[in-house]
Design a protein around this motif. Sequence first.
Motif, short mmCIF file in Angstrom:
data_model
loop_
_atom_site.label_atom_id
_atom_site.label_comp_id
_atom_site.label_asym_id
_atom_site.label_seq_id
_atom_site.Cartn_x
_atom_site.Cartn_y
_atom_site.Cartn_z
N ASP A 182 11.87 60.46 25.92
CA ASP A 182 13.28 60.15 26.48
C ASP A 182 13.20 58.44 26.64
O ASP A 182 14.25 58.12 26.85
N ILE A 183 12.12 57.93 26.82
CA ILE A 183 12.21 56.27 26.79
C ILE A 183 12.90 55.83 25.80
O ILE A 183 13.66 54.82 25.97
N LEU A 184 12.74 56.16 24.61
CA LEU A 184 13.50 55.59 23.43
C LEU A 184 13.61 56.69 22.30
O LEU A 184 12.58 57.26 21.96
N TYR A 185 14.79 56.86 21.77
CA TYR A 185 15.23 57.64 20.44
C TYR A 185 16.40 56.86 19.94
O TYR A 185 16.84 55.89 20.58
N ASP A 186 16.59 57.40 18.59
CA ASP A 186 17.69 56.73 17.88
C ASP A 186 18.97 57.68 18.22
O ASP A 186 19.66 58.13 17.35
N GLY A 187 19.47 57.31 19.36
CA GLY A 187 20.59 57.94 19.94
C GLY A 187 21.02 57.40 21.28
O GLY A 187 20.35 56.50 21.71
N PRO A 188 22.14 57.95 21.89
CA PRO A 188 22.58 57.43 23.21
C PRO A 188 21.50 58.02 24.27
O PRO A 188 20.98 58.82 24.59
N LEU A 189 20.85 56.74 24.76
CA LEU A 189 19.98 56.61 25.91
C LEU A 189 20.61 57.28 27.32
O LEU A 189 21.36 56.65 27.65
N ILE A 190 19.90 57.85 28.03
CA ILE A 190 20.27 58.24 29.25
C ILE A 190 19.45 57.07 30.47
O ILE A 190 18.30 57.36 30.74
N GLU A 191 20.28 56.24 30.98
CA GLU A 191 19.67 55.30 31.92
C GLU A 191 20.19 55.48 33.21
O GLU A 191 19.46 54.84 34.05
N ASP A 192 20.87 56.40 33.50
CA ASP A 192 21.46 56.55 34.83
C ASP A 192 21.40 57.71 35.45
O ASP A 192 22.02 58.24 36.61
N ALA A 193 20.18 58.49 35.03
CA ALA A 193 19.90 59.78 35.85
C ALA A 193 19.42 59.23 37.42
O ALA A 193 19.34 58.15 37.74
N TYR A 194 19.37 60.26 38.28
CA TYR A 194 19.37 60.26 39.72
C TYR A 194 17.97 59.26 39.77
O TYR A 194 17.89 58.61 41.09
N HIS A 195 16.83 59.39 39.18
CA HIS A 195 15.58 58.52 39.49
C HIS A 195 15.60 57.67 38.17
O HIS A 195 14.25 57.29 37.96
N SER A 196 16.49 57.43 37.39
CA SER A 196 16.32 56.27 36.22
C SER A 196 16.07 54.78 37.07
O SER A 196 16.44 54.62 38.29
#
Length: 243
Positions: A182-196
């Motif tokens: 999940d560090i990179l895929y062709d879609g909206p990335l999640i960067e704001d999880a509790y431990h991001s």
Amino acid sequence: MKIVSRDRWFEVEHRHDGICLIHEPYVRPFYRCNMWHVQGREHDVLIDSGSGLVSLREQLPWLTDRPLLAVASHCHFDHIAGHHEFDERLVHPAEADILAAPNGANTLATDFVGDDMFEAHPDCPLCYAEYRVRAAPATRLIEDGDVLDLGNRVLQVLHTPGHSPGGISLWEAQTHTLFSGDILYDGPLIEDAYHSNLEDYARSLARLRELPVRTVHGGHFASFSGERMRELIDAWFDAHRLN
């Protein structure tokens, strides 16, 4: 909500080079984990194990016909909830505690599991009503630079934190193939999880950009080319003004 039989819950798409994609078509795309099965001469690898709503081993018994290493790209619920079904479970040390003692908070299940996640439910109502991620303590810890030797092919572990602290990618140099989690895929990335962590994210993406990648198999959405990977990474840096 539509109900589908468990024997229709998974789809398997065979790619080239002994790789196949396993996914759950009734989970909506944003939440739908790509599970990558990589076949080797002596061992197989399963990268991630999906939502756990329906048993992988029950519906896809061929998965365990040969020795299998179940690798967690990271420990969010949609990637590890089937890990307890496999004897050999690999994870980065930074998230070993989550794999061993998962709960709704540390796996993000509390934040995301709900009706919005599904096009249909499987024909086992308690799967969803009593959803939980079962403990699956690691049998082996893997760190940056480690290799998974499958006999005729080698996957190198790259520690790629940012989305989560123990995120890993697997790099097959022989075929120029990257399994990016999940560090990179062709879609909206999640960067704001509790431990991001955005600084870690930037370092990981900069590292991946230097690899001579031809094909990327991500943790979500469709696979893409190395050229597209570099476009996505450049766009990320532009958006974050971190170049």
